[in-house]
Design an enzyme around this catalytic site. Structure first.
Site, PDB file in Angstrom:
ATOM      1  N   ARG A  25      22.562 -26.834   6.210  1.00 34.90           N
ATOM      2  CA  ARG A  25      22.348 -26.827   7.106  1.00 34.90           C
ATOM      3  C   ARG A  25      23.023 -26.077   8.598  1.00 34.90           C
ATOM      4  O   ARG A  25      22.719 -25.939   9.365  1.00 34.90           O
ATOM      5  CB  ARG A  25      22.277 -28.401   7.885  1.00 34.90           C
TER       6      ARG A  25
ATOM      7  N   HIS B  91      10.159 -27.160   5.698  1.00 35.30           N
ATOM      8  CA  HIS B  91      11.515 -27.846   6.594  1.00 35.30           C
ATOM      9  C   HIS B  91      11.066 -29.176   7.036  1.00 35.30           C
ATOM     10  O   HIS B  91      10.324 -30.081   7.726  1.00 35.30           O
ATOM     11  CB  HIS B  91      11.981 -27.051   7.659  1.00 35.30           C
TER      12      HIS B  91
ATOM     13  N   TYR C 147       3.109 -26.642  24.836  1.00 27.99           N
ATOM     14  CA  TYR C 147       2.816 -25.297  26.421  1.00 27.99           C
ATOM     15  C   TYR C 147       3.739 -24.525  25.797  1.00 27.99           C
ATOM     16  O   TYR C 147       3.284 -23.417  26.548  1.00 27.99           O
ATOM     17  CB  TYR C 147       3.998 -26.559  27.544  1.00 27.99           C
TER      18      TYR C 147
END
Length: 767
Positions: free
Chosen positions: A39, A85, A129
């Site tokens: 990570r 993931h 968007y």
């Protein structure tokens, strides 16, 4: 092994059970390794964290290379989460957004369409968007994926394969930098210029023992995406690169714009990393319109001074950043007569337009282990990774070439014996076995011949086969030479690095030019002053020396504690009951016309503590700091001075010990005299008192009998000391010459001898 065995119990059914302590230890270790490797930390090979690597691979699989039509970011995030993931969609989208921000990465890897946030802290639009595709420079990470260069591993559910690492053609970790907090370690890698890093890679590949001076001439320092200026000395930058950890001072860049009638304005065009125009405006607003701090009733004197100083210089500030200029902060001075350097200096010192950029070169190496590395180690390790990648690529291509040559040799045989091949196929029940037996073909060649179309038997195809076969044999020879000759392989790597540097490189943005750090200097007239301190900690100062302080009034219940004749440029030091020291410039003390101000209004005192002693003087004056249990050391005023209002830890107090009143040690001091409550007296050479510039516990100055402690400490010069007290109900004074004190002179940590005086309530005073 014995310790682990002790932690294991056996249940009734004979199966071993694990204790809670061992289970928690194992679970936390697994979690820590997961955070570190899965990570938070980048890999030295491709410079990516797992989520970034998976985003790039997913976009590559979706055909979103540079030039392709962008798709909704939500599609990309869905693919990343569904296949590679299995974490939160917002976390994946945030990582994707950062990879598209040109103010976050020096070389963005994703071309974002729509609102992807701003350097002022505005967030990106929702993923439904925005649209995205890869940038051309992302090819450096993805182009060689299908050539056997890296290992592929199963994804989280075993339904897909994903690359263990990307075959980076340049050290992307240095180019774009990285930031992350793992368990027990963190990383903060600044970005660098592509051309400089490529040149350093080539130089180290040719000569792994390249001198540090030459390496640092190729990479003189970081190259931040926002430009700015590094003002740290070259030695500091080089030391940071050698150790892998440090801090660099970075400041904004600006220019002066001339206006009509002699007016001018300051325009800031570049800001340090992690600084935005909005942040600078907020800092200036905080200075010019300060708020009362929690727990205080009024603005502190420091806030008032900062406000007055800023308003005396600055008339107006506005943010004109936009499409034409990423950063354009305009500062208008109060008057055109203001000194420009002073104006800039005040702004730099008061805002984050000048600050520190941390460097912590921690990453995961090719051995899979996290470690702090030097710049040289990172480049050399990446070169090892690149050499392995190119070697695997050559081996893969050689296998492909050999397979193609094998096929072409079989086809060539067809053209030489086309009629016989056709007849064999027509007359045989098992054409493949017949062809293999008749023409000594392999199964692979026979299958290829049987799958050929009739149009491929044209005469022209025969010439093409011969031409391709010659090309493939030539390519095979080159690949075999590369694999057999390390120097040839090295030349190939150098050539590819230089080609990529030419294609993707750009000029340096960050200027490296040493400069002094900006500091706000309050101009103080150097004059004699007398600092007056009350027992309850109220402070005031009076101009001049030699004042009669008998008429000084204090608040009800308060009284005189001490006075110090010093200079207005000197410093007052307050010592807390917890051993912390706090400093206040003497010039900031209120005048003696009123009752003054309490020391607590000038510092941030730690909860549950109080001020026990105060001193004032020049920076070079030396003072003895002791505890009543016999420990002590000396330090200068400069050693105790701190810019932090919360002070700094300086005296390491022993359990139940109290701090004695500090004793000034003038230059003419020969001995330190110490009197205990049982009248034992010891004088030690002043040079036996250890000087600790950083504070501490000190050394044993005097040893006591049980329950005895210090009563008084004083400095003794060549003239001796004065003893004052009461004799037959009268105040008396006795001068004790140094010659009469010889029996009390001894080594440090002794018990001393009993001091007999004819007076009661005796007090010793220095001369």
């Amino acid at each position: 092994m014995t310790e682990q065995t002790d932690l294991l119990n056996t249940e009734e059914n004979g199966e071993p059970s694990i204790t809670l302590g061992l289970y928690a230890e194992k679970a936390y270790l697994d979690y820590a390794v997961s955070v570190v490797k899965g990570r938070a930390l980048p890999d030295v090979g491709d410079g990516q964290k797992p989520v970034q690597r998976r985003i790039l691979y997913a976009m590559d699989r979706m055909g979103l290379r540079a030039g392709a039509k962008p798709v909704k970011s939500a599609r990309v995030v869905g693919d990343v989460l569904g296949k590679y993931h299995p974490h939160g969609d917002q976390a994946a989208y945030d990582a994707m957004v950062r990879m598209a921000q040109d103010f976050s990465l020096r070389y963005p890897l994703i071309d974002g369409q729509g609102n992807f946030g701003s350097r002022d802290g505005d967030g990106a639009a929702a993923m439904r968007y925005t649209e995205a595709r890869l940038t051309p420079i992302a090819e450096l990470l993805l182009d060689e994926l299908g050539e056997g260069t890296v290992n592929f591993i199963p994804n989280y559910d075993g339904q897909e394969l994903e690359p263990e690492i990307l075959p980076a053609r340049l050290p992307m970790m240095l180019l774009n930098g990285a930031s992350g907090i793992a368990v027990g370690m963190a990383t903060e890698i600044p970005s660098h210029n592509l051309k400089e890093v490529a040149a350093a890679c080539v130089a180290l590949l040719k000569n792994p023992r390249l001198p540090d001076e030459e390496l640092f001439s190729l990479i003189p320092g970081p190259d931040f995406n926002g430009g700015a200026q590094i003002i740290s000395p070259a030695e500091v930058i080089q030391q940071t690169y050698l150790t892998g950890k440090g801090s660099l001072k970075v400041r904004a860049r600006w220019e002066f714009e001339e206006m009509a009638r002699g007016q001018w304005q300051l325009v800031v065009t570049e800001l340090p990393p992690n600084t935005s125009s909005q942040k600078v405006l907020e800092e200036i607003e905080e200075i010019t319109n300060p708020k009362v701090k929690a727990g205080k009733k009024t603005l502190s004197q420091e806030q008032q001074q900062a406000k007055a100083a800023m308003l005396a210089l600055l008339e107006n500030v506005r943010d004109e950043s936009g499409k034409e200029a990423d950063v354009r902060l305009v500062f208008e001075p109060k008057s055109s007569r203001i000194d420009r350097d002073e104006f800039v200096n005040a702004l730099l010192a008061s805002t984050s337009m000048e600050g520190n950029a941390s460097v912590n070169l921690v990453c995961i190496g090719i051995d899979g282990r996290p470690k702090q590395r030097s710049l040289r180690d990172i480049i050399l390790e990446w070169l090892t990774f690149r050499t392995q990648t190119v070697t695997r690529r050559c081996e893969y291509r050689l296998n492909k070439v050999n397979d193609r040559i094998h096929i072409l040799e079989g086809r060539q045989l067809v053209y030489l014996n086309v009629d016989e091949v056709i007849q064999t196929i027509r007359e045989s029940d098992d054409p493949k076995e017949a062809l293999m037996s008749r023409f000594s073909l392999t199964e692979r060649q026979a299958e290829d011949i049987l799958e050929m179309r009739l149009r491929q038997l044209a005469r022209l195809e025969g010439f093409k086969i011969e031409q391709e076969l010659a090309e493939k044999r030539e390519e095979k020879a080159k690949l075999e030479d590369l694999l057999a000759n390390p120097s040839a392989l090295k030349r190939l790597i150098v050539k590819e690095i230089e080609a990529d540097a030419k294609k993707y490189g750009d000029e340096r943005r960050t200027v490296i030019e040493e400069a002094e750090r900006a500091v706000v200097e309050n101009k103080v007239v150097d004059e004699p002053v007398t600092v007056i301190i009350s027992e309850k900690g109220w402070l005031r100062s009076r101009q001049g020396h030699g004042h009669d302080l008998s008429g000084v009034h204090f608040k009800t219940g308060d009284k005189f504690y001490a006075s110090f004749e010093c200079r207005s440029v000197d410093t007052l030091i307050a010592i807390g009951s917890n051993g912390r020291v706090y400093s206040v410039p003497v010039a900031n003390l209120p005048s003696a016309r009123g009752d003054g101000q309490p020391i607590t209004a000038m510092i941030d005192l730690e909860a549950g503590t109080h001020i026990v002693h105060m001193i004032a003087g020049a920076d070079n004056t030396r003072w003895l700091l002791a505890q009543d249990n016999g420990l002590g050391f000396s330090a200068r005023i400069a050693d105790m001075t701190t810019r932090q209002k919360a002070g700094k830890a300086f005296i390491n107090l022993e359990d139940k010990a109290k701090i004695m009143r500090p004793v000034a040690l003038p230059d003419n001091t020969r001995y330190v005299g110490m009197l205990t409550k049982t009248n034992r007296f010891l004088m030690i050479d002043v040079n036996e008192v250890k000087a600790l510039s950083g504070g501490g516990r000190g050394t044993i100055l005097m040893t006591f009998d049980a329950k005895d402690t210090f009563a008084q400490i004083l400095a003794v010069n060549d003239q001796g000391i004065m003893a004052t007290g009461i004799y037959r109900n009268k105040d008396v004074e006795d001068l004790i010459a140094l010659g009469d004190l010889q029996e009390f002179i001894g080594k440090r940590a002794r018990k001393g001898k009993t001091l007999s005086l004819r007076m009661k309530q005796a007090t010793l005073l220095p001369l």
